[in-house]
Design an enzyme around this catalytic site. Sequence first.
Site, PDB file in Angstrom:
ATOM      1  N   ARG A 176       0.795  -1.240   0.000  1.00 57.31           N
ATOM      2  CA  ARG A 176       0.000   0.000   0.000  1.00 57.31           C
ATOM      3  C   ARG A 176       0.823   1.285   0.000  1.00 57.31           C
ATOM      4  O   ARG A 176       0.324   2.346   0.373  1.00 57.31           O
ATOM      5  CB  ARG A 176      -0.986   0.036   1.163  1.00 57.31           C
ATOM      6  CG  ARG A 176      -2.050  -1.028   1.074  1.00 57.31           C
ATOM      7  CD  ARG A 176      -3.281  -0.670   1.872  1.00 57.31           C
ATOM      8  NE  ARG A 176      -4.090  -1.867   2.077  1.00 57.31           N
ATOM      9  CZ  ARG A 176      -3.963  -2.678   3.109  1.00 57.31           C
ATOM     10  NH1 ARG A 176      -3.080  -2.426   4.047  1.00 57.31           N
ATOM     11  NH2 ARG A 176      -4.752  -3.738   3.199  1.00 57.31           N
TER      12      ARG A 176
ATOM     13  N   HIS B 249      -1.669  15.468 -26.739  1.00 54.36           N
ATOM     14  CA  HIS B 249      -1.646  14.098 -26.223  1.00 54.36           C
ATOM     15  C   HIS B 249      -2.853  13.261 -26.616  1.00 54.36           C
ATOM     16  O   HIS B 249      -2.750  12.050 -26.728  1.00 54.36           O
ATOM     17  CB  HIS B 249      -1.512  14.112 -24.700  1.00 54.36           C
ATOM     18  CG  HIS B 249      -0.119  14.367 -24.240  1.00 54.36           C
ATOM     19  ND1 HIS B 249       0.584  15.511 -24.569  1.00 54.36           N
ATOM     20  CD2 HIS B 249       0.739  13.625 -23.484  1.00 54.36           C
ATOM     21  CE1 HIS B 249       1.793  15.465 -24.027  1.00 54.36           C
ATOM     22  NE2 HIS B 249       1.911  14.327 -23.358  1.00 54.36           N
TER      23      HIS B 249
ATOM     24  N   HIS C 168       6.464   8.179 -27.869  1.00 52.27           N
ATOM     25  CA  HIS C 168       5.466   9.066 -27.284  1.00 52.27           C
ATOM     26  C   HIS C 168       5.673  10.521 -27.732  1.00 52.27           C
ATOM     27  O   HIS C 168       4.736  11.198 -28.171  1.00 52.27           O
ATOM     28  CB  HIS C 168       5.531   8.964 -25.758  1.00 52.27           C
ATOM     29  CG  HIS C 168       4.621   9.903 -25.042  1.00 52.27           C
ATOM     30  ND1 HIS C 168       3.253   9.799 -25.090  1.00 52.27           N
ATOM     31  CD2 HIS C 168       4.890  10.994 -24.271  1.00 52.27           C
ATOM     32  CE1 HIS C 168       2.717  10.777 -24.379  1.00 52.27           C
ATOM     33  NE2 HIS C 168       3.687  11.510 -23.868  1.00 52.27           N
TER      34      HIS C 168
ATOM     35  N   LYS D 193       2.400  10.918 -11.780  1.00 61.09           N
ATOM     36  CA  LYS D 193       1.606   9.922 -12.507  1.00 61.09           C
ATOM     37  C   LYS D 193       2.404   8.652 -12.678  1.00 61.09           C
ATOM     38  O   LYS D 193       3.537   8.671 -13.141  1.00 61.09           O
ATOM     39  CB  LYS D 193       1.231  10.455 -13.890  1.00 61.09           C
ATOM     40  CG  LYS D 193       0.152  11.490 -13.868  1.00 61.09           C
ATOM     41  CD  LYS D 193      -0.301  11.772 -15.290  1.00 61.09           C
ATOM     42  CE  LYS D 193      -1.438  12.758 -15.315  1.00 61.09           C
ATOM     43  NZ  LYS D 193      -1.907  12.989 -16.694  1.00 61.09           N
TER      44      LYS D 193
ATOM     45  N   HIS E 207      -2.030  10.001 -28.265  1.00 61.14           N
ATOM     46  CA  HIS E 207      -2.373   8.664 -27.750  1.00 61.14           C
ATOM     47  C   HIS E 207      -3.092   7.848 -28.811  1.00 61.14           C
ATOM     48  O   HIS E 207      -2.879   6.641 -28.925  1.00 61.14           O
ATOM     49  CB  HIS E 207      -3.246   8.792 -26.495  1.00 61.14           C
ATOM     50  CG  HIS E 207      -2.472   9.156 -25.270  1.00 61.14           C
ATOM     51  ND1 HIS E 207      -3.075   9.546 -24.101  1.00 61.14           N
ATOM     52  CD2 HIS E 207      -1.141   9.184 -25.019  1.00 61.14           C
ATOM     53  CE1 HIS E 207      -2.153   9.809 -23.187  1.00 61.14           C
ATOM     54  NE2 HIS E 207      -0.974   9.599 -23.723  1.00 61.14           N
TER      55      HIS E 207
ATOM     56  N   ASN F 288      -1.774  18.193 -21.468  1.00 61.42           N
ATOM     57  CA  ASN F 288      -2.070  17.181 -22.477  1.00 61.42           C
ATOM     58  C   ASN F 288      -2.142  17.742 -23.895  1.00 61.42           C
ATOM     59  O   ASN F 288      -2.654  17.086 -24.790  1.00 61.42           O
ATOM     60  CB  ASN F 288      -3.376  16.472 -22.126  1.00 61.42           C
ATOM     61  CG  ASN F 288      -3.210  15.607 -20.898  1.00 61.42           C
ATOM     62  OD1 ASN F 288      -2.211  14.902 -20.765  1.00 61.42           O
ATOM     63  ND2 ASN F 288      -4.154  15.689 -19.981  1.00 61.42           N
TER      64      ASN F 288
ATOM     65  N   ARG G  96      -4.561  21.307 -14.918  1.00 59.89           N
ATOM     66  CA  ARG G  96      -3.540  20.339 -15.282  1.00 59.89           C
ATOM     67  C   ARG G  96      -3.766  19.732 -16.660  1.00 59.89           C
ATOM     68  O   ARG G  96      -2.824  19.286 -17.321  1.00 59.89           O
ATOM     69  CB  ARG G  96      -3.504  19.226 -14.227  1.00 59.89           C
ATOM     70  CG  ARG G  96      -2.412  18.212 -14.486  1.00 59.89           C
ATOM     71  CD  ARG G  96      -2.163  17.402 -13.243  1.00 59.89           C
ATOM     72  NE  ARG G  96      -1.210  16.339 -13.499  1.00 59.89           N
ATOM     73  CZ  ARG G  96      -0.607  15.660 -12.538  1.00 59.89           C
ATOM     74  NH1 ARG G  96      -0.860  15.950 -11.286  1.00 59.89           N
ATOM     75  NH2 ARG G  96       0.247  14.712 -12.811  1.00 59.89           N
TER      76      ARG G  96
ATOM     77  N   GLU H   2       8.305  17.400 -25.872  1.00 60.96           N
ATOM     78  CA  GLU H   2       7.648  17.776 -24.612  1.00 60.96           C
ATOM     79  C   GLU H   2       8.147  19.131 -24.114  1.00 60.96           C
ATOM     80  O   GLU H   2       7.392  19.903 -23.527  1.00 60.96           O
ATOM     81  CB  GLU H   2       7.871  16.708 -23.532  1.00 60.96           C
ATOM     82  CG  GLU H   2       7.127  15.406 -23.760  1.00 60.96           C
ATOM     83  CD  GLU H   2       5.637  15.453 -23.352  1.00 60.96           C
ATOM     84  OE1 GLU H   2       5.210  16.401 -22.686  1.00 60.96           O
ATOM     85  OE2 GLU H   2       4.913  14.511 -23.739  1.00 60.96           O
TER      86      GLU H   2
ATOM     87  N   LYS I 196       5.937  22.580 -15.463  1.00 62.35           N
ATOM     88  CA  LYS I 196       5.047  21.484 -15.117  1.00 62.35           C
ATOM     89  C   LYS I 196       4.716  21.513 -13.624  1.00 62.35           C
ATOM     90  O   LYS I 196       3.561  21.312 -13.220  1.00 62.35           O
ATOM     91  CB  LYS I 196       5.655  20.133 -15.500  1.00 62.35           C
ATOM     92  CG  LYS I 196       4.718  18.984 -15.203  1.00 62.35           C
ATOM     93  CD  LYS I 196       5.044  17.701 -15.917  1.00 62.35           C
ATOM     94  CE  LYS I 196       3.963  16.665 -15.618  1.00 62.35           C
ATOM     95  NZ  LYS I 196       4.257  15.350 -16.211  1.00 62.35           N
TER      96      LYS I 196
ATOM     97  N   GLU J 113      -5.440  16.373 -11.157  1.00 60.34           N
ATOM     98  CA  GLU J 113      -5.935  16.530 -12.513  1.00 60.34           C
ATOM     99  C   GLU J 113      -7.434  16.745 -12.617  1.00 60.34           C
ATOM    100  O   GLU J 113      -8.136  16.045 -13.337  1.00 60.34           O
ATOM    101  CB  GLU J 113      -5.550  15.305 -13.360  1.00 60.34           C
ATOM    102  CG  GLU J 113      -5.561  15.615 -14.836  1.00 60.34           C
ATOM    103  CD  GLU J 113      -4.841  14.542 -15.637  1.00 60.34           C
ATOM    104  OE1 GLU J 113      -4.771  13.399 -15.184  1.00 60.34           O
ATOM    105  OE2 GLU J 113      -4.348  14.874 -16.701  1.00 60.34           O
TER     106      GLU J 113
END
Lengths: 365, 365
Positions: A123, A250, A267, A145, A254, A247, A243, A187, A229, A239
């Site tokens: 955990r 993105h 990417h 993330k 994606h 993207n 935020r 990026e 960032k 998010e």
Amino acid sequence: MALIMHTLHVDLGARSYPIYIGRDLLGDPALLARHLTGRQLVIVSNDRVAPLYLGRLRDALDPRVAVTEVILPDGEAHKTLESFEAIIDRALAEGHNRTTTFLALGGGVVGDLTGFAAACYQRGAAFLQVPTTLLAQVDSSVGGKTGVNHPLGKNMIGAFHQPAAVFIDLQVLQTLPEREFAAGLAEIIKYGLIREAGFYRWLEENLPALLAREEAVLAEAIERSCATKAAVVAEDEREGGVRAILNLGHTFGHAIETAQGYGSWLHGEAVAAGMVLALRLSADRGWVPAAEVDALVALLCRAGLPVLPPADMDAGRFLALMARDKKVVDGRLRLVLLRAIGHAVVVDDVDGQEIDALLSGAVAL
Amino acid sequence: MALIMHTLHVDLGARSYPIYIGRDLLGDPALLARHLTGRQLVIVSNDRVAPLYLGRLRDALDPRVAVTEVILPDGEAHKTLESFEAIIDRALAEGHNRTTTFLALGGGVVGDLTGFAAACYQRGAAFLQVPTTLLAQVDSSVGGKTGVNHPLGKNMIGAFHQPAAVFIDLQVLQTLPEREFAAGLAEIIKYGLIREAGFYRWLEENLPALLAREEAVLAEAIERSCATKAAVVAEDEREGGVRAILNLGHTFGHAIETAQGYGSWLHGEAVAAGMVLALRLSADRGWVPAAEVDALVALLCRAGLPVLPPADMDAGRFLALMARDKKVVDGRLRLVLLRAIGHAVVVDDVDGQEIDALLSGAVAL
């Protein structure tokens, strides 16, 4: 002896952490020791990075630390629940308790996987990042993330888990293949576009020095990217709002990655092509001058990045793939567009027709 | 129409949530609707609970909500990463985005699994709990612990993820098998032992009414148990300190469960035997009168709970299994003992010899 050129503090209350940017951080025993929680360490790397840097890292560790090394095959195709399980299995089999520390030595795939394993290990265990690609240095260093891919979409399984520290060693960039270096630049350019017009102009000027991998210029570009960032993430850690501007490019990107199979487009490459689409959409709405689209295309070309989506992807294919994106809220596609260079906004009123027009235009670009 | 007998607010800042305790909560459309995030819902249950209650729940849902039902096989043996993956697979295949809500309809296994799936689904989706066992009502309703088991130990993979609301419907207890009902009582007794001497004495008096499953007495016992746990968790959400006292009997208990194979001893049964061991250890140190050990044994016996570990488990077996427990910090076994009834403490100075003496004594009890 390490040379720390910049230290950036990511301010997230109890979960704040430092990002060190400099030379030979990897080989600094004191710096590493300061950030270990207990006397156990799980190093996760891949079979391309480990032969280059794992030895230096190992030599810098206190010999009393019990180290487990998990070396995964390289590539996005291995960012799976199976790899996650392999990390957990090894850590448990070798008796790591929850005061152990997980260290990611590699690019974004290793970082995301290791962070997710740390997030879920008993955990939640501590997590250190040593990103070895430019993209990971400016992207996964900030934001917390973590996660793995699913056959139905990228990053569909994951958690928010902040690292205890990030070590950005500029020397690792000297061995980075050109294509991956360019993917990282995509990026970096994104940060200028969404929020820092001045930085964007600076990048247009300093691209030659960046491409020559001059350390001082690299350090500045990385620091400004991470700081941008970090500022966005600090406003919106989980998010819910602003935020989402991170993207830019993105959602299209994606879709490209999913359509082409993970790993065939990098990417950053998919994001580059996606940013051009987003900027064209912004120009079509009259928000930015058409000349800015040309300028971005020129910048990305100089950086060695793609500016068009794959020829076999039409509007229907994009829409079908984007409908599954995490950015879809109650059936409405959310996209990041630009009101101006340095000023990103999230819109949810882009319809199929607009995408259709955009993509017939893109092919003719 | 639902009858809410108690509403307990678990106070965790931005992650605060209500626990409703009452009758027919399951069939209340307005109560459920208030806690849905979007228009999608993933209900996870098992093949024993679903036939009993899923229909009522389904009837109470707004027909515009898109519902996916995932029915898993019953039992601790299915609290695995495979079941977790099955939930994620179905949710993705049926197009749930991250504003979906996951609802756990079942006992602790369903709750922990569903909570973990919600925690990791697209990096975090909302989660509602409808615990259908007494143990789940007083244990997993509060604390945000979610996760799955690993062949090398219980709950080794998981996350902290708070529910958006918990619905404790007392009617579901009427169909609960006796053995499972008793297992829930073990955890209720634990709350008295660790922090609420008055509640412990109340339990000794009211056990007959509890065993007769009188609703008002059940509601009070559940409310006081959840409130005690909530108070402890509020002081220590991520289990760094005082929260450890909730593990009274659990380190021994987990060892019993692991040794016997998940599911052969119920969790509450293993905890009952573990609490007796912990209290004996406390009595051996002169912290509580030996008569309190006898009183606890008598109470547990009346409740139909085991008071001895399995005959085949000696000190060596316990020590080997406990060494892998999450409560081990840098090689030192941490155990919860009692300074007095209602006053638990965490110690890390119990050695093999003390365990040895304890277990030779236990057999002779």
